[in-house]
Design an enzyme around this catalytic site. Structure first.
Site, PDB file in Angstrom:
ATOM      1  N   ASP A 431      38.781 -64.000  48.465  1.00 14.58           N
ATOM      2  CA  ASP A 431      39.227 -64.965  47.488  1.00 14.58           C
ATOM      3  C   ASP A 431      38.296 -64.783  46.280  1.00 14.58           C
ATOM      4  O   ASP A 431      37.141 -64.422  46.453  1.00 14.58           O
ATOM      5  CB  ASP A 431      39.058 -66.366  48.096  1.00 14.58           C
ATOM      6  CG  ASP A 431      39.299 -67.457  47.088  1.00 14.58           C
ATOM      7  OD1 ASP A 431      40.320 -67.383  46.403  1.00 14.58           O
ATOM      8  OD2 ASP A 431      38.469 -68.380  47.022  1.00 14.58           O
ATOM      9  N   ASP A 633      42.301 -72.199  51.032  1.00 13.47           N
ATOM     10  CA  ASP A 633      42.611 -70.904  51.616  1.00 13.47           C
ATOM     11  C   ASP A 633      42.962 -70.997  53.092  1.00 13.47           C
ATOM     12  O   ASP A 633      43.187 -69.982  53.735  1.00 13.47           O
ATOM     13  CB  ASP A 633      41.417 -69.954  51.457  1.00 13.47           C
ATOM     14  CG  ASP A 633      41.061 -69.739  50.004  1.00 13.47           C
ATOM     15  OD1 ASP A 633      41.983 -69.710  49.181  1.00 13.47           O
ATOM     16  OD2 ASP A 633      39.865 -69.602  49.707  1.00 13.47           O
TER      17      ASP A 633
HETATM   18  P1  ADP Z   1      41.655 -69.351  43.137  1.00 11.42           P
HETATM   19  O1  ADP Z   1      42.405 -68.298  43.870  1.00 11.42           O
HETATM   20  O2  ADP Z   1      40.917 -68.763  41.998  1.00 11.42           O
HETATM   21  O3  ADP Z   1      40.808 -70.205  44.017  1.00 11.42           O
HETATM   22  P2  ADP Z   1      43.587 -71.590  42.724  1.00 11.42           P
HETATM   23  O4  ADP Z   1      44.822 -71.240  43.457  1.00 11.42           O
HETATM   24  O5  ADP Z   1      42.724 -72.667  43.273  1.00 11.42           O
HETATM   25  O6  ADP Z   1      42.745 -70.283  42.417  1.00 11.42           O
HETATM   26  O7  ADP Z   1      43.976 -71.933  41.251  1.00 11.42           O
HETATM   27  C1  ADP Z   1      44.698 -71.005  40.431  1.00 11.42           C
HETATM   28  C2  ADP Z   1      44.636 -71.340  38.981  1.00 11.42           C
HETATM   29  O8  ADP Z   1      45.285 -72.583  38.739  1.00 11.42           O
HETATM   30  C3  ADP Z   1      43.252 -71.519  38.454  1.00 11.42           C
HETATM   31  O9  ADP Z   1      42.704 -70.294  38.052  1.00 11.42           O
HETATM   32  C4  ADP Z   1      43.481 -72.443  37.243  1.00 11.42           C
HETATM   33  O10 ADP Z   1      43.859 -71.691  36.119  1.00 11.42           O
HETATM   34  C5  ADP Z   1      44.647 -73.287  37.679  1.00 11.42           C
HETATM   35  N1  ADP Z   1      44.200 -74.577  38.161  1.00 11.42           N
HETATM   36  C6  ADP Z   1      44.149 -74.989  39.419  1.00 11.42           C
HETATM   37  N2  ADP Z   1      43.670 -76.244  39.510  1.00 11.42           N
HETATM   38  C7  ADP Z   1      43.390 -76.631  38.261  1.00 11.42           C
HETATM   39  C8  ADP Z   1      42.862 -77.832  37.658  1.00 11.42           C
HETATM   40  N3  ADP Z   1      42.490 -78.878  38.400  1.00 11.42           N
HETATM   41  N4  ADP Z   1      42.707 -77.866  36.335  1.00 11.42           N
HETATM   42  C9  ADP Z   1      43.052 -76.808  35.583  1.00 11.42           C
HETATM   43  N5  ADP Z   1      43.547 -75.666  36.073  1.00 11.42           N
HETATM   44  C10 ADP Z   1      43.738 -75.565  37.390  1.00 11.42           C
HETATM   45 MG    MG Z   2      39.714 -70.884  45.724  1.00 12.39          MG
END
Ligand code: ADP
Ligand code: MG
Length: 745
Positions: A431, A633
């Site tokens: 991740d 995850d």
């Molecule tokens: P990662 O695989 O990097 O852990 P996530 O699936 O948790 O990613 O999130 C993917 C994307 O969604 C982030 O890179 C961000 O751009 C956006 N995102 C998720 N949660 C938030 C939030 N609370 N505020 C702003 N953007 C968010």
């Molecule tokens: Mg993550």
């Protein structure tokens, strides 16, 4: 389905554990059952009804063993359980045995050794025989356990290793008794045909072997003992401005404890006053002390280095991190690795087979040679040299030491199965956020078309409702700039993998998240396109904010790569492991970071729900390990062949993971693969040795070498060989303890 753990008593070898397993598996309602010889534990999965449980208990008892359900507080009891076997009986047997050997063989082997004349075998054969008998009986008494246990199991038709020893030594003893009674009716030389010493020596050596084996087996439990000793017995609490010392077990939640420099943290708590560095290496494997101040969590069992800390107790007893770690390690040690199956199968039929071989051997010998003494020698030797223990100990001991070594490196492996699977890891999926990167995001730029302060205030108000690393960064930025969160919301939604939606009381609609989120809601972001492009090229993340369908601005957020990430990726490559980066973040940022690290493949803009599908599809390339933070995850961790969750130190009970990495140092990923390889290699060595030993030992004992080389094993050497073989297996497993998982530098 419920899973219960039972403690089985009276098992002496792999044949015992195999028969306990067999009788339990036969019961209706039992789905699976695994017995670990080393820990004496049986894990049973069954329908959970009292009826089935009673059936299990009676079946095991009928097979000749004791059974009781595992007590909840066993972790505490183990601490005081000093089950070290005593040396005295062994010393006594050795002394008696030495005398016996002196009388029986001394004068034959070395000429001129003094022997009282009344013991002269040719003149006083009776004296000579009786004194030997008198020396043998106490040894048999000391080793009575083998006879009681062995014959009982034999009559219950579950013969085990004790049965082999019992039949073997009884055969020599009874034959010798027969000689004693025939002395008056026979020629004088018959006294030379006595076999008391072989019964005695076999028993003595096997007792010694068992003693050494037990002592070594105890050593394999060292990690658990060490972990348990981490928790101090007493703690100092402050009440009404007075300090009192209490037992750690008497601490209650919300008690205030004082931790002086050099003292151990008594239980999980949160700092309310003071500042200090704390050494958590015994729990996380991370050797650099961590600074702790107001609001930081302390983990029970870690060591306070230099300052005084006042802390409020948050977890006690079974809820503490240390307790959970111990539980995980213990459970893992109690479970079997699939590789143990072959050995278990063999062990199940081993003893009856050996008895059959011994009988056939005796029949052939008596027909071919007609010599009772040679026949007896071969019969006893076959029984005594055969060692199912070595087979039974091969896997569990290595698993115990392997999981223990893991724990001391901050790698908690939840099952032998996971440990075995990691050995074949072909693909590791990482991740991105929080795993490959530090996950500590910071805002480094803001572009907006409204008042900057207001823009940040709205963003932070929304983000304060989320725990995503991006959200934390925005809130921190707002705090640092002393900007208040002015907005309250009537409605709020987390759109997984994309961002957040919020509805103000006055009907204002906000979206705060990535470009995809705004695109999907038909919000134009062209106004910020040129800035966004630049930010993305630097591998950063962008948060967009919109109000009532109109974009208000963007926030650029950066994360830093872990220092060791690049090195770990390249080391994995040299081990022929494919590295994959999986992230919900935008393509260009992912690309940027992926290139820097040199990962083999990048999957970006993947929604949390899709991560599991990606992992599933990678399985076609071989065993897949997924390394993630365990929160969003979870499905991917559970889908992977091996789910490795990076824990923040206090959260060890991550359900969906097979391996919990106690510190976020990525070298732990490398270490867990290496650990698995070392352990499996050790198990294979053990199994190879155990099989080879029995395959060679039994025919030699049966006398296959006699016609050509004239070699027929003395039962005494057979006993020594048997003992040594299981000592060797345990010793080989212990060798694992000294292994370094990664060479420094
Ligand atoms: P990662 O695989 O990097 O852990 P996530 O699936 O948790 O990613 O999130 C993917 C994307 O969604 C982030 O890179 C961000 O751009 C956006 N995102 C998720 N949660 C938030 C939030 N609370 N505020 C702003 N953007 C968010
Ligand atoms: Mg993550």
């Amino acid at each position: 389905m419920t899973e219960k753990v039972f403690i089985i008593g009276g098992m002496s070898c792999a044949a015992c554990s195999a028969s306990v397993e067999r009788v339990t598996k036969r019961i209706d309602g039992v789905t699976s059952c695994s017995v670990n010889l080393t820990t004496s534990k049986m894990n049973v999965e069954f329908d959970g009804t009292d009826e089935t449980q009673e059936k299990i208990i009676s079946a095991v008892e009928k097979a000749g063993f004791t059974i009781r359900q595992e007590q909840k507080e066993k972790v505490e009891t183990l601490k005081t359980d000093k089950k070290g076997s005593s040396k005295a009986p062994i010393v006594a047997s050795f002394v008696l045995c030495g005398l016996l050997l002196y009388v029986s063989m001394g004068t034959m082997m070395i000429e001129g050794l003094p022997l009282p004349s009344f013991l002269n075998p040719d003149q006083y054969p009776y004296n000579f025989a009786i004194i030997q008998m008198l020396l043998t009986i106490p040894i048999m008494f000391i080793g009575r356990k083998f006879f009681i246990n062995g014959f009982r199991s034999l009559f219950l038709l579950h013969p085990n290793m004790d049965s082999l020893v019992a039949i073997g030594s009884s055969a020599s003893f009874i034959y010798s008794l027969y000689i004693v009674f025939s002395i008056p009716f026979s020629h004088h030389h018959i006294a030379h045909e006595l076999y008391f010493e072989s019964a005695a020596v076999v028993l003595t050596f096997i007792m010694l072997g068992k003693f050494l084996e037990n002592r070594n087996k105890e050593k394999t439990k060292d990690t658990i003992k060490k972990l348990m000793s981490l928790s101090p017995d007493t703690a100092v609490i402050v009440k009404d401005n007075k300090e009192t010392t209490v037992k750690t077990s008497e601490l209650k939640i919300d008690d205030i404890v004082v931790i002086k420099p050099g003292a151990k943290i008594p239980t999980d708590c949160v700092v309310i006053k003071g500042e200090s560095s704390v050494d958590e290496s015994m729990l996380t494997g991370e050797s650099i002390p961590v600074n702790k101040a107001n609001g930081d969590n302390l983990t029970g069992g870690s060591l306070n280095c230099d300052g005084i800390l006042y802390a409020k107790v948050t977890h006690i007893g079974e809820d503490t991190t240390l307790h959970k770690i111990i539980k995980i390690v213990e459970d893992a040690q109690g479970k079997k690795a699939p590789i143990a199956k072959i050995a278990d199968k063999v062990a199940g039929v081993f003893v009856p087979t050996v008895i059959a071989i011994a009988i056939v051997t005796a029949i052939v010998w008596i027909i071919v040679s007609g010599d009772t003494s040679l026949t007896l020698k071969a019969f006893v030797s076959v029984l005594v040299i055969a060692c199912p223990c070595a087979l039974g100990l091969a896997t569990p001991t290595a698993i115990m030491v392997g999981t223990g070594l893991g724990a001391s490196n901050g790698i908690l492996i939840k099952s032998g199965e996971a440990l075995e699977r990691a050995n074949n890891t072909k693909v590791i999926v990482f991740d991105k956020t929080g795993t490959l990167t530090k996950g500590k995001m910071t805002v480094d730029n803001v572009f907006c078309n409204i008042d900057k302060e207001e823009f940040i205030s709205i963003s932070a108000s929304i983000e304060s409702l989320s725990e995503h690393p991006v959200a934390i960064a925005v809130c921190e930025y707002s705090n640092e700039n002393n900007i208040e969160y002015k907005n309250d919301f009537a409605e709020f939604k987390n759109i997984s993998g994309k961002g957040l939606y919020a509805l103000g009381y006055n009907g204002d609609e906000y979206y705060c998240g990535n470009k995809r989120l705004l695109d999907e809601n038909g919000i134009y972001t062209d106004e910020f396109e040129s800035q966004a492009k630049k930010i993305l090229l630097e591998g950063k993340t962008i948060v967009y904010l919109s109000k009532n369908g109109k974009a208000l601005g963007i926030i650029s957020i950066s994360d830093t790569l872990r220092d060791e990430a690049k090195e770990v990726v390249s080391k994995l490559k040299t081990m022929n492991i494919k590295t994959v980066m999986l992230t919900g973040d935008n393509n260009s940022s992912a690309e940027y970071i992926g290139k820097q690290l040199g990962v083999d493949k990048i999957y970006s803009q993947v929604l949390p729900s899709e991560k599991a599908d990606v992992v599933e599809s990678l399985k076609s390339e071989g065993t897949v390990m997924m390394v993630g933070d365990g929160i969003n995850d979870s499905p991917a961790l559970a889908t992977a062949d091996i789910g490795a969750a990076v824990s923040n130190g206090s959260d060890v009970a991550i359900e969906s993971a097979d391996i919990v990495l106690m510190n976020s140092d990525l070298n732990c990923v490398l270490k867990s693969v290496i650990l698995s390889k070392l352990t499996i290699r050790n198990i294979k060595q053990n199994l190879f040795w155990a099989f080879l030993y029995n395959c060679i030992g039994i025919p030699i004992a049966a006398g296959v070498l006699y016609p050509i080389f004239g070699i027929l094993l003395n039962p005494m050497y057979a006993g020594v060989a048997m003992s040594l073989s299981s000592v060797c297996v345990v010793g080989n497993a212990l060798r694992l303890r000294t292994k370094k998982l990664i060479k420094k530098g």
